[in-house]
Design a protein around this motif. Structure first.
Motif, mmCIF file in Angstrom:
data_model
loop_
_atom_site.group_PDB
_atom_site.id
_atom_site.type_symbol
_atom_site.label_atom_id
_atom_site.label_comp_id
_atom_site.label_asym_id
_atom_site.label_seq_id
_atom_site.Cartn_x
_atom_site.Cartn_y
_atom_site.Cartn_z
ATOM 1 N N GLY A 87 -0.243 0.802 -0.896
ATOM 2 C CA GLY A 87 -1.299 1.763 -1.300
ATOM 3 C C GLY A 87 -2.594 1.083 -1.674
ATOM 4 O O GLY A 87 -3.033 1.146 -2.812
ATOM 5 N N MET A 88 -3.223 0.456 -0.682
ATOM 6 C CA MET A 88 -4.378 -0.408 -0.965
ATOM 7 C C MET A 88 -5.530 0.294 -1.684
ATOM 8 O O MET A 88 -6.248 -0.342 -2.440
ATOM 9 C CB MET A 88 -4.910 -1.025 0.325
ATOM 10 N N THR A 89 -5.706 1.588 -1.447
ATOM 11 C CA THR A 89 -6.866 2.253 -2.053
ATOM 12 C C THR A 89 -6.757 2.267 -3.579
ATOM 13 O O THR A 89 -7.755 2.382 -4.275
ATOM 14 C CB THR A 89 -7.015 3.703 -1.535
ATOM 15 N N GLU A 90 -5.560 2.137 -4.108
ATOM 16 C CA GLU A 90 -5.367 2.130 -5.564
ATOM 17 C C GLU A 90 -5.450 0.721 -6.148
ATOM 18 O O GLU A 90 -5.395 0.546 -7.360
ATOM 19 C CB GLU A 90 -3.988 2.725 -5.918
ATOM 20 N N TYR A 91 -5.542 -0.297 -5.289
ATOM 21 C CA TYR A 91 -5.502 -1.667 -5.800
ATOM 22 C C TYR A 91 -6.798 -2.004 -6.550
ATOM 23 O O TYR A 91 -7.879 -1.551 -6.174
ATOM 24 C CB TYR A 91 -5.353 -2.684 -4.645
ATOM 25 N N PRO A 92 -6.693 -2.836 -7.590
ATOM 26 C CA PRO A 92 -7.911 -3.343 -8.229
ATOM 27 C C PRO A 92 -8.672 -4.243 -7.266
ATOM 28 O O PRO A 92 -8.124 -4.630 -6.226
ATOM 29 C CB PRO A 92 -7.364 -4.140 -9.431
ATOM 30 N N PRO A 93 -9.931 -4.602 -7.600
ATOM 31 C CA PRO A 93 -10.678 -5.492 -6.691
ATOM 32 C C PRO A 93 -9.984 -6.847 -6.556
ATOM 33 O O PRO A 93 -9.177 -7.230 -7.406
ATOM 34 C CB PRO A 93 -12.046 -5.638 -7.358
ATOM 35 N N LEU A 94 -10.356 -7.536 -5.478
ATOM 36 C CA LEU A 94 -9.737 -8.827 -5.142
ATOM 37 C C LEU A 94 -9.754 -9.801 -6.324
ATOM 38 O O LEU A 94 -8.755 -10.456 -6.632
ATOM 39 C CB LEU A 94 -10.481 -9.418 -3.937
ATOM 40 N N GLU A 95 -10.905 -9.868 -7.009
ATOM 41 C CA GLU A 95 -11.014 -10.840 -8.114
ATOM 42 C C GLU A 95 -10.108 -10.481 -9.286
ATOM 43 O O GLU A 95 -9.852 -11.292 -10.166
ATOM 44 C CB GLU A 95 -12.480 -11.025 -8.550
ATOM 45 N N LYS A 96 -9.570 -9.244 -9.268
ATOM 46 C CA LYS A 96 -8.606 -8.868 -10.321
ATOM 47 C C LYS A 96 -7.185 -8.795 -9.761
ATOM 48 O O LYS A 96 -6.313 -8.127 -10.307
ATOM 49 C CB LYS A 96 -9.008 -7.533 -10.928
ATOM 50 N N GLY A 97 -6.956 -9.466 -8.627
ATOM 51 C CA GLY A 97 -5.589 -9.588 -8.109
ATOM 52 C C GLY A 97 -5.180 -8.542 -7.082
ATOM 53 O O GLY A 97 -4.027 -8.503 -6.675
ATOM 54 N N GLY A 98 -6.124 -7.705 -6.658
ATOM 55 C CA GLY A 98 -5.787 -6.657 -5.673
ATOM 56 C C GLY A 98 -5.915 -7.190 -4.244
ATOM 57 O O GLY A 98 -6.913 -6.961 -3.562
ATOM 58 N N ILE A 99 -4.902 -7.902 -3.793
ATOM 59 C CA ILE A 99 -4.932 -8.486 -2.442
ATOM 60 C C ILE A 99 -4.347 -7.486 -1.451
ATOM 61 O O ILE A 99 -3.304 -6.877 -1.715
ATOM 62 C CB ILE A 99 -4.109 -9.798 -2.404
ATOM 63 N N ASN A 100 -5.031 -7.287 -0.328
ATOM 64 C CA ASN A 100 -4.541 -6.404 0.739
ATOM 65 C C ASN A 100 -3.285 -7.051 1.356
ATOM 66 O O ASN A 100 -3.371 -8.072 2.041
ATOM 67 C CB ASN A 100 -5.655 -6.246 1.782
ATOM 68 N N VAL A 101 -2.122 -6.464 1.075
ATOM 69 C CA VAL A 101 -0.862 -7.119 1.461
ATOM 70 C C VAL A 101 -0.691 -7.181 2.987
ATOM 71 O O VAL A 101 -0.562 -8.275 3.553
ATOM 72 C CB VAL A 101 0.353 -6.436 0.781
ATOM 73 N N PRO A 102 -0.714 -6.029 3.713
ATOM 74 C CA PRO A 102 -0.516 -6.144 5.160
ATOM 75 C C PRO A 102 -1.620 -6.936 5.840
ATOM 76 O O PRO A 102 -1.350 -7.741 6.743
ATOM 77 C CB PRO A 102 -0.489 -4.694 5.657
ATOM 78 N N GLY A 103 -2.868 -6.742 5.389
ATOM 79 C CA GLY A 103 -3.999 -7.448 6.009
ATOM 80 C C GLY A 103 -3.847 -8.959 5.859
ATOM 81 O O GLY A 103 -4.060 -9.722 6.805
ATOM 82 N N THR A 104 -3.448 -9.400 4.654
ATOM 83 C CA THR A 104 -3.293 -10.841 4.409
ATOM 84 C C THR A 104 -2.125 -11.401 5.218
ATOM 85 O O THR A 104 -2.226 -12.489 5.807
ATOM 86 C CB THR A 104 -3.081 -11.100 2.901
ATOM 87 N N LEU A 105 -1.019 -10.658 5.257
ATOM 88 C CA LEU A 105 0.131 -11.164 6.027
ATOM 89 C C LEU A 105 -0.207 -11.244 7.517
ATOM 90 O O LEU A 105 0.171 -12.197 8.197
ATOM 91 C CB LEU A 105 1.363 -10.289 5.793
ATOM 92 N N ARG A 106 -0.955 -10.244 8.011
ATOM 93 C CA ARG A 106 -1.355 -10.297 9.432
ATOM 94 C C ARG A 106 -2.142 -11.567 9.704
ATOM 95 O O ARG A 106 -1.947 -12.233 10.719
ATOM 96 C CB ARG A 106 -2.251 -9.095 9.770
ATOM 97 N N LYS A 107 -3.052 -11.886 8.786
ATOM 98 C CA LYS A 107 -3.909 -13.054 8.995
ATOM 99 C C LYS A 107 -3.110 -14.353 8.847
ATOM 100 O O LYS A 107 -3.156 -15.220 9.710
ATOM 101 C CB LYS A 107 -5.052 -13.000 7.967
ATOM 102 N N ARG A 108 -2.357 -14.475 7.749
ATOM 103 C CA ARG A 108 -1.674 -15.743 7.464
ATOM 104 C C ARG A 108 -0.532 -16.021 8.450
ATOM 105 O O ARG A 108 -0.209 -17.166 8.740
ATOM 106 C CB ARG A 108 -1.153 -15.738 6.022
ATOM 107 N N LEU A 109 0.108 -14.960 8.954
ATOM 108 C CA LEU A 109 1.212 -15.163 9.905
ATOM 109 C C LEU A 109 0.719 -15.063 11.354
ATOM 110 O O LEU A 109 1.498 -15.155 12.290
ATOM 111 C CB LEU A 109 2.327 -14.132 9.663
#
Ligand code: ATP
Length: 375
Positions: A87-109
């Motif tokens: 539920g990315m729209t509810e995540y805090p901003p990146l600097e407060k730990g709200g990392i886009n999980v699927p987006g990051t996994l797509r990039k890193r993998l």
């Protein structure tokens, strides 16, 4: 008893699957998908090892980040990943730990291919007859400005009232998604439609279509054509039977595949696999549906079928027919449940909850495996 005849005769290398349930409806549909995967593992003796880890807001509440680095490392080490919607729209901003999980996994993998099938099953009331397509969507660049740059963002504001969003299209990314699209088409109905809007996005879609044309030369038995996205949207709706594999850039692909899922009967059916050369993640095409979360109302078909796609990908990669057979058995069990109005969830006209639908698929899987073993 009969089922044991389907089991592998020889010991096989275990496959490690990392399970990340995600947010909102994520844990509910992941639990249903896991019940099916675990039963398939037992029936076909697949040697799957599952490890479940927390991501998303539950993880953030505990340790202040939605995606710790240790989970990215676990995903890199695993043979495959099952990822529930986040539920990315509810995540805090990146600097407060709200990392886009699927987006990051797509990039890193480096999961550069997002494969989204859509097929209409005749008995479903909302299904548009004739649809049986596979959207092969480029997954790493395009208009996704939050992740399409090496450093910084593809979206920025030169003044308070002006925003620029930069789309990135490279020959390399275009070529590799075209390769995946043609490979799939050669195993399907041997047709690719490459989609863009070349007379407007002359350079970006110029590269995308140029690379499709180059890859097409290596697949003489696959017919291909180019279509503009607007014409494609109308044609997919009016003449769905004309389309087999749809090769498409990131944002156009996200939108068109959601329309295709709706035409197949609803987003609850929207399976997807994020795949690269070394890694793959089963990840439903829809979002985390907070409006129905925690009520046992979500349709887990999307993630069950995504997990079957992961098994098929693993089977192809490791030359393991048992994994492919299990994937097809799961698809067959889902089809059988959806064909019967008594075993459907509410979004497709039935009355079963998420858990009960998962159990119904498990029941069908056992039934068909017994038949197969007896044959
Ligand atoms: P995102 O932006 O993350 O893709 P979204 O805002 O498009 O998410 P979704 O979460 O995909 O929204 O949900 C859109 C609609 O589809 C909602 O009404 C939701 O309840 C419904 N929906 C999504 N997934 C399912 C599912 N598995 N079963 C039933 N309904 C679903």
């Amino acid at each position: 008893m009969l089922l044991s005849r389907l089991a592998n005769a020889h010991p096989i290398a275990p496959m490690n699957i990392l399970v990340l349930p995600g947010d909102d409806i994520g844990p509910e549909i992941t639990a249903a998908a896991m019940s099916v995967l675990q039963r398939a593992d037992a029936i076909f003796s697949l040697g799957l090892n599952f490890e479940t880890r927390e991501v998303g807001m539950a993880c953030h509440r505990r340790i202040g980040t939605t995606l710790p680095e240790s989970i990215v490392e676990a995903a890199l080490a695993a043979d495959g990943v099952v990822l529930g919607p986040c539920g990315m729209t509810e995540y805090p901003p990146l600097e407060k730990g709200g990392i886009n999980v699927p987006g990051t996994l797509r990039k890193r993998l480096d999961l550069y291919a997002n494969l989204r099938p859509a097929r209409s099953r005749e008995s479903l009331r909302n299904a548009r007859p004739g649809l049986d397509c596979l959207v092969a969507r480029e997954n790493t660049e395009g208009f996704y400005s939050d992740r399409n740059m090496f450093m910084g963002s593809g979206e920025f504001m030169p003044t308070a009232d002006c925003a620029l969003s930069v789309r990135k299209i490279t020959a390399q990314a275009s070529r590799r998604i075209a390769q995946v699209a043609f490979e799939h088409a050669s195993r399907r109905r041997k047709q690719v439609t490459a989609v863009g809007k070349r007379h407007v996005l002359q350079m970006g879609d110029g590269i995308f279509i140029r690379e499709a044309a180059a890859v097409a030369k290596n697949f003489p038995d696959v017919a291909w054509r180019e279509m503009d996205i607007d014409a494609m949207a109308a044609d997919l709706y009016t003449r769905p039977e004309r389309h087999d594999v749809i090769l498409i850039t990131n944002m156009f692909g996200d939108i068109l595949s959601n329309a295709a899922s709706a035409m197949a009967g609803g987003l609850g059916l929207a399976a997807a696999l994020n795949a690269g050369d070394q890694h793959a993640a089963a990840n439903a095409a829809h979002g985390s549906a907070p409006d129905i979360a925690g009520r046992d109302r979500a349709n887990p078909t999307s993630l069950i079928l995504s997990s079957a796609m992961l098994l098929e990908w693993l089977g192809t990669r490791h030359k393991r027919d048992d994994l492919v057979t299990a994937a097809h058995a799961i698809e067959g069990a889902v089809d059988a449940c959806l064909a019967d109005p008594g075993t459907r969830t509410a979004d497709v006209g039935g009355s079963l909850g998420t858990r009960a639908f998962g159990a119904a698929v498990v029941g069908r899987l056992e039934k068909s495996a017994n038949k197969l073993a007896a044959a």
